[in-house]
Design an enzyme around this catalytic site. Structure first.
Site, PDB file in Angstrom:
ATOM      1  N   THR A  36      -1.650  14.797 -10.579  1.00 15.77           N
ATOM      2  CA  THR A  36      -2.743  15.669 -11.001  1.00 15.77           C
ATOM      3  C   THR A  36      -2.738  16.990 -10.236  1.00 15.77           C
ATOM      4  O   THR A  36      -2.705  16.999  -9.001  1.00 15.77           O
ATOM      5  CB  THR A  36      -4.086  14.959 -10.792  1.00 15.77           C
ATOM      6  OG1 THR A  36      -4.025  13.711 -11.454  1.00 15.77           O
ATOM      7  CG2 THR A  36      -5.236  15.779 -11.346  1.00 15.77           C
ATOM      8  N   GLU A  59     -10.621   5.189  -3.284  1.00 16.96           N
ATOM      9  CA  GLU A  59     -10.698   6.051  -4.452  1.00 16.96           C
ATOM     10  C   GLU A  59     -11.794   5.563  -5.392  1.00 16.96           C
ATOM     11  O   GLU A  59     -12.566   6.340  -5.921  1.00 16.96           O
ATOM     12  CB  GLU A  59      -9.349   6.045  -5.174  1.00 16.96           C
ATOM     13  CG  GLU A  59      -9.319   6.984  -6.371  1.00 16.96           C
ATOM     14  CD  GLU A  59      -8.059   6.811  -7.216  1.00 16.96           C
ATOM     15  OE1 GLU A  59      -7.271   5.888  -6.930  1.00 16.96           O
ATOM     16  OE2 GLU A  59      -7.895   7.590  -8.156  1.00 16.96           O
ATOM     17  N   GLY A  91       1.466  11.022  -5.349  1.00 21.34           N
ATOM     18  CA  GLY A  91       2.696  10.552  -5.995  1.00 21.34           C
ATOM     19  C   GLY A  91       2.761   9.042  -6.071  1.00 21.34           C
ATOM     20  O   GLY A  91       3.553   8.398  -5.390  1.00 21.34           O
ATOM     21  N   TYR A  92       1.863   8.479  -6.868  1.00 18.89           N
ATOM     22  CA  TYR A  92       1.820   7.022  -7.021  1.00 18.89           C
ATOM     23  C   TYR A  92       2.535   6.586  -8.301  1.00 18.89           C
ATOM     24  O   TYR A  92       3.529   5.888  -8.276  1.00 18.89           O
ATOM     25  CB  TYR A  92       0.362   6.564  -7.103  1.00 18.89           C
ATOM     26  CG  TYR A  92      -0.251   6.129  -5.794  1.00 18.89           C
ATOM     27  CD1 TYR A  92      -0.003   6.856  -4.627  1.00 18.89           C
ATOM     28  CD2 TYR A  92      -1.079   5.022  -5.723  1.00 18.89           C
ATOM     29  CE1 TYR A  92      -0.585   6.453  -3.422  1.00 18.89           C
ATOM     30  CE2 TYR A  92      -1.666   4.624  -4.527  1.00 18.89           C
ATOM     31  CZ  TYR A  92      -1.411   5.339  -3.376  1.00 18.89           C
ATOM     32  OH  TYR A  92      -1.975   4.935  -2.211  1.00 18.89           O
TER      33      TYR A  92
END
Lengths: 397, 384, 397, 384
Positions: free
Chosen positions: C160, C243, C126-127
């Site tokens: 996603t 990431e 949840g960015y």
């Protein structure tokens, strides 16, 4: 919509083709991209055209121009490109000439236009300054009023071929308190005036094409001011837009592709002509396709200019794409000549073509021309500046 | 896997970098390049003294026990300094052939080469051969125990400075046959050798070399005179790896010089390095240079693998570096603006050297095709 | 310098190859780039690896990771790519896991790491927020302390595969008065908490891969705060660097090139296999060469990381080049399939492979995959942002 | 030389633009594309009413006296609106063949096509033929006075909406021979025709069409059944010019939409349209679109010149527009960021249409090769 030439236009083509065939100096054929010629060589065709009344194709008739339509000018440049003609240099005919007949006094017109037309007077451009480049508004050269004279002090750079110049047009700051783009004046300067020193700048291809011009207490009569004092920026922008409009160089690049095809037909790769090599021939095709796109973009622009619109921001597209194609063309030419791209013709004794006997004649300046043409995306407002212009003027961002 | 340099390699790099900084600054180089000789034999002697010329050879061969990595280290520094002296021609190529010669050839040629007393140049390209190593009109005909060599070699880099030439010539078969090629050592002062010397656009010297029935002895042939192409290809791939290292050095300097220039040069009152478009171009230049380093390591580390692997690695590196060199060079000039076009700034000379590197030992197209052909052969083998 | 694997590393390769051969689900082979699989399909390999202790290859041993060297991880991804394995999703293992074991409390480690390792718990990220994109610091979702709870309100986007998620990690603003990057906290949220609504976003390739997540008065216990309140930005940056480091996707792209070669061997052009067509085969070569450059750049980066440096700005290069190659690969694949790129597999009944019988099986998702992969230069900090990072952190401009 | 539109052409453009604005907004299009039919026959009737379907035909053929420029005008507006109805297939291709047919064929087929009552699709591509128009496995065998057609045609765009198909088939010679190809009109409900209909990724419908000994009469053959390739190439080049016009419309919208988006969308507190890197990308998008328009004019205006000129012009345009479409589409998505990836925004649909346009009637590689081969032939002629 159609691409047809009128019978008159076809007749015109015949006429100019015959004139070029009969009058263009044989010894100057196919020298169009060379930069290290003599003053006489540079001016030869210009002078012939001056006598014929064809040296200023874009000028109105009343100032001694041809008054040709854009289609006629298109035909004219195509026909000249067939012999790779050394066209009149832009500094007089394309740059200062239109400024003088548009903004100059009657005296200035009478005094300067004839020499520009005839090719007797060589002009130099005094826009750029060290550390300024595409940012013309930051210029520092000053012209201070002293009685009937301006006294000019400062330094200009990239004054192309100023070693031959009789006259120059200079942007000078006349109001030091004004904001960057204001307070600039457009002044004509006799290059023989005391206090002017022209020093050569050697470029990476070994040519002496540009100079630094130092002005120390150069006294210029006030009547050499063009238009109004402190409004030179308006004339400068007018000039730059005119400069860009011829810069696409379509006809010349077409000739360049022909020449590249000739070279690629002479060069072999594993025993077959390079031109039959799929990789290389497709690169030529791509270049020719891109050039066709540019050509029709220019034709559309000319058509809209003929419909009454002056050269607008669209000319930035022609500048960007035209120079990209010219650069790519010289890059492919260098690639075509293979190992013989390395010998340095200008570094040997003498400067004639192939008098040093290394490699085929067409290879002699391939690398130098490639190096030299890197300038095209830098000068006349760098291609980055052109993109900034399109951003503002067309995209409105 | 290990990407570290040995202590010796680090030492070579540091001392060479110091020497270049002290004695090979840009102004000095300009003078040397413009001089009658075009190079400094004394500099060459210093390189020899420093052990550079011995670095990539085994101790049995009179070297310091190094190999291609050492040559890579040297060539990268040469690239940074735009050094014109013929390390590639004499040490990498000349030495590369000689170390695979007979003991007699090593004694006669390799030892003085390492000592800096003999200098070699590689006469392989021909006016109509383009980049095909087997496309030879030069012939070597059996003449008693020895050979008679005739032909014209094109753009022999370093030949004006060389005492000896390594010459490829056809001993049998037709033009472009892969068999029937020999490699010969020829003294430049041998009877029948004539040269036309000239400068090159990137500041070196080269010659057109003509051989008119030049007699050499049986001991002039290196390796199998009837089937020398595999050796030629091997040494050429070694030269490509070294050339890639030189390009990496030149690119790194061109890239950092451009960043530095963009910091100082102002336009519209702002350093041009603050314009995002130029920033991203410089990022791309940086990435191109970094990837070139990666490819140079890769190709150098694979020189001793099987032929196909070695050839593919060398061609892949040459492709990537040809493209990177063009990108870095062109954009370095563009960001330097008008100043980049002047002879007086170093950047234009890096651009010119990077331009010519692409055409040495085969350009991007040549090696992309070579790589592709090798891949197809690979697949055909795998499918069997 | 050398490229040799140690005998131990070679033995390791044999071991993992055998394990994959014996344990990887056959029905999930060569599905690695598909995005519309079931939760069970996504998790199948992860769960098998969890049991073996191989699900978290980059974690330290003490937290249940493998503790493998970078060379072992390189071998591991190569071997998985051979079957185009569906690797564990990044949200748990690569993103929140390292944040929890680095900055989380002992309770959080005990509670969350096992489920991440085993693949039993599905995490969502949840960015991003609408209108924020790569500019994470501008986020608006708030978490207000209310007794033992935070009350979260706001909207996240691009979450996603959140339709399958059990837990999520959210960046929330806890100090509304702080400057943009401060005052943000990193909070773990059970996705079953009342007030959370996950709404699908349909993408241009027809998949439901991402969602909008609406949070309305979502009450979360304060012990779900990771690290310190208002210091979430530090953890967020840590996560982003992690990431990026896996994003080069070298092994997967290698497999993609193999697959492309297979396709080009099946397709014909004028009666001969496309792979023998010079144009096309050279495009594959170029791609493979670019991939080799990326591979060795990654190896060099791994080596310098192994030498003690954490993932630095160099990972931006891997992100940019890795995604460019992935995009180019799907572009060439679409090109290879010719006319059969047009049929829209997902628009037909049923979603199995080729159950609609149009064109060769490999053509079915060529266009969709090409469309989908455009996301890679946008997400994880767009490639423009990555270039900004390199500008600042490496070039120092 | 003249680059102006006639009054009629301007009128067509304006009224079509109005119609699309009123009845073909993006949400309506989405619903239509998702519907069972996938198009709106009523819209087609309106196009007919407006005279669009008659525009490019001579008055003798029942048209309005226009030509390729009129088709260009229509297709550009179709491109702007992402219109899916089969103007290209039925009017440009179908009509392109029929107007070169016999008077009987014109009476039977062209008139109702212009009236919008018959709809044509072009069944030319085959599963293994790629972009080679002569690579045909479909056969037409003489059967009394008529023919029997058998084969499989791939991705026949618009076939689900068509009443009739234009089918290319081999009447003699081997696969890929340039001679021995015929063109036939086949009613879609003829015995032996089976279709498998499906949507395409760019929102249209297509079919796999199988012909199993389909009988047609002698009057089904258009032109010379023994040598139909020149006609097929001519009509295909006309289709390419029209397709390029569609691409131009799509590019212009994609480009202006992106500029508009960049004005509104903020990041780091600034509209992203203020970032120089994105500005220059959008400038490049603009230039690509402008050059595509130039190429489309060029190709359209050269359709009636000699064969080689026409072919080169069409291929040149298709190359440039394929490249431009890719550049504009990809960058439009990139600048839109995540939003560009969503089905709900129009921009992704422009991107998808532009992607597929490149593969229709031959992609960039195909046409770059065709152009190159034609240039080589040109040079060989010039050298004679």
């Amino acid at each position: 919509m159609n691409l047809d030439f009128t019978p008159e236009e076809n007749a015109f083509r015949e006429e100019v083709r015959a004139f070029i065939r009969d009058n263009y100096p044989k010894e100057l054929m196919n020298m169009g991209t060379r930069e290290d010629l003599s003053r006489e060589q540079f001016l030869a065709w210009h002078k012939i055209l001056g006598k014929k009344g064809w040296s200023a194709v874009a000028w109105p008739k009343k100032y001694g121009g041809t008054g040709w339509t854009s289609t006629q000018r298109y035909i004219w440049s195509e026909e000249n490109a067939r012999v790779d003609a050394l066209m009149p240099l832009p500094f007089g005919v394309s740059m200062v000439g239109p400024v003088i007949y548009t903004f100059g006094s009657e005296e200035q017109k009478a005094k300067h236009l004839p020499g520009i037309l005839s090719g007797d007077v060589w002009w130099a451009q005094g826009y750029s300054e060290p550390g300024a480049g595409s940012d013309l508004a930051s210029l520092k050269t000053t012209a201070v009023r002293d009685g009937d004279h301006y006294v000019i002090n400062g330094q200009k750079t990239w004054t192309t071929l100023a070693q031959h110049a009789d006259w120059g047009f200079f942007l000078c700051r006349t109001d030091p308190s004004a904001k960057s783009q204001e307070g600039i004046s457009f002044i004509l300067v006799n290059m023989k005036t005391p206090g002017i020193e022209v020093r050569p700048i050697k470029l990476i291809d070994g040519t002496h094409e540009v100079n630094e011009t130092w002005l120390t207490d150069v006294r210029v009569p006030v009547e050499n001011l063009v238009g109004k004092e402190n409004e030179g920026w308006t004339y400068a922008k007018f000039l730059l837009a005119h400069e860009r409009s011829g810069i696409a160089g379509v006809a010349r690049s077409k000739r360049g592709i022909e020449r590249l095809r000739d070279i690629a037909s002479s060069e072999t790769i594993d025993g077959t002509p390079l031109i039959l090599n799929g990789d290389f021939s497709r690169k030529i095709s791509q270049l020719e396709i891109d050039l066709t796109a540019l050509e029709f973009t220019e034709l559309r622009t000319l058509a809209s200019e003929a419909a009454g619109k002056g050269p607008g921001p669209e000319s930035s597209i022609l500048k960007i794409k035209g120079t990209e194609i010219q650069q790519r063309l010289t890059e492919l030419t260098l690639e075509a000549v293979g190992n013989y791209g390395a010998p340095y013709a200008r570094g040997m004794d003498g400067h004639g073509v192939n008098d040093f006997g290394v490699g085929p004649e067409y290879s002699n300046f391939a690398a130098d021309t490639y190096f030299n043409m890197r300038k095209t995306s830098i000068y006349g407002g760098s291609n980055e500046i052109q993109r900034n212009i399109i951003t503002k003027m067309i995209l409105g961002l | 896997m290990d990407f570290n340099f040995t202590e010796e390699q680090t030492m070579i790099r540091d001392s060479l970098a110091r020497l270049i900084k002290d004695q090979y600054d840009f102004d000095t180089r300009r003078k040397v390049v413009a001089s009658k000789e075009g190079w400094r034999p004394k500099m060459w002697a210093q390189f020899a003294e420093l052990g550079l010329l011995a670095a990539p050879f085994s101790e049995e061969d009179g070297g310091l026990g190094g190999g291609p990595i050492d040559a890579m280290v040297v060539m990268e520094e040469f690239g940074k300094g735009l050094v014109v002296e013929p390390f590639l021609q004499s040490v990498v190529v000349g030495g590369g052939f000689l170390k695979r010669g007979t003991e007699g050839q090593k004694a006669e040629h390799l030892a003085p080469m390492i000592a800096g007393e003999r200098v070699f140049a590689f006469a392989y390209a021909e006016p109509k051969g383009r980049y095909n190593l087997a496309d030879l009109e030069t012939t070597a005909k059996k003449d008693g125990a020895g050979w008679k060599i005739s032909g014209h070699k094109a753009v022999v880099v370093g030949a004006p400075w060389a005492s000896h030439l390594i010459v490829t010539a056809r001993t049998a078969g037709g033009r472009r046959d892969t068999k029937g090629i020999g490699v010969f050592i020829v003294a430049k002062d041998a009877k029948g050798v004539t040269t036309r010397d000239y400068p090159t656009v990137d500041g070196r010297r080269a010659s057109e070399v003509h051989f008119d029935n030049v007699s050499v002895g049986a001991d002039a042939a290196i390796g199998d005179a009837a089937n020398g192409l595999p050796l030629i290809e091997r040494v050429t791939d070694e030269a490509i790896a070294a050339l890639c290292a030189e390009a990496c050095g030149a690119m790194k300097v061109a890239q950092t010089m451009t960043v530095e220039y963009s910091r100082q040069r102002k336009q519209f009152g702002t350093p041009i390095g603050k314009f995002q478009v130029l920033q991203h171009k410089m990022v791309d230049m940086f990435m191109e240079a970094e990837q070139s380093v990666s490819m140079t390591y890769m190709a150098t580390l694979k020189l001793d693998e099987d032929d196909v692997t070695r050839k593919k690695a060398a061609s892949a590196a040459k492709v990537r570096i040809g493209q990177a060199g063009r990108f870095v060079g062109q954009n370095a000039i563009q960001i330097h603006g008008g100043m980049g076009m002047t002879d007086e700034l170093a950047i234009g000379h890096y651009f010119k050297r990077l331009t010519i590197i692409d055409s040495e030992f085969g350009n991007v197209d040549h090696h992309l095709k070579r790589y592709t052909d090798l891949s197809a052969a690979d697949m055909a083998v795998a499918a069997e």
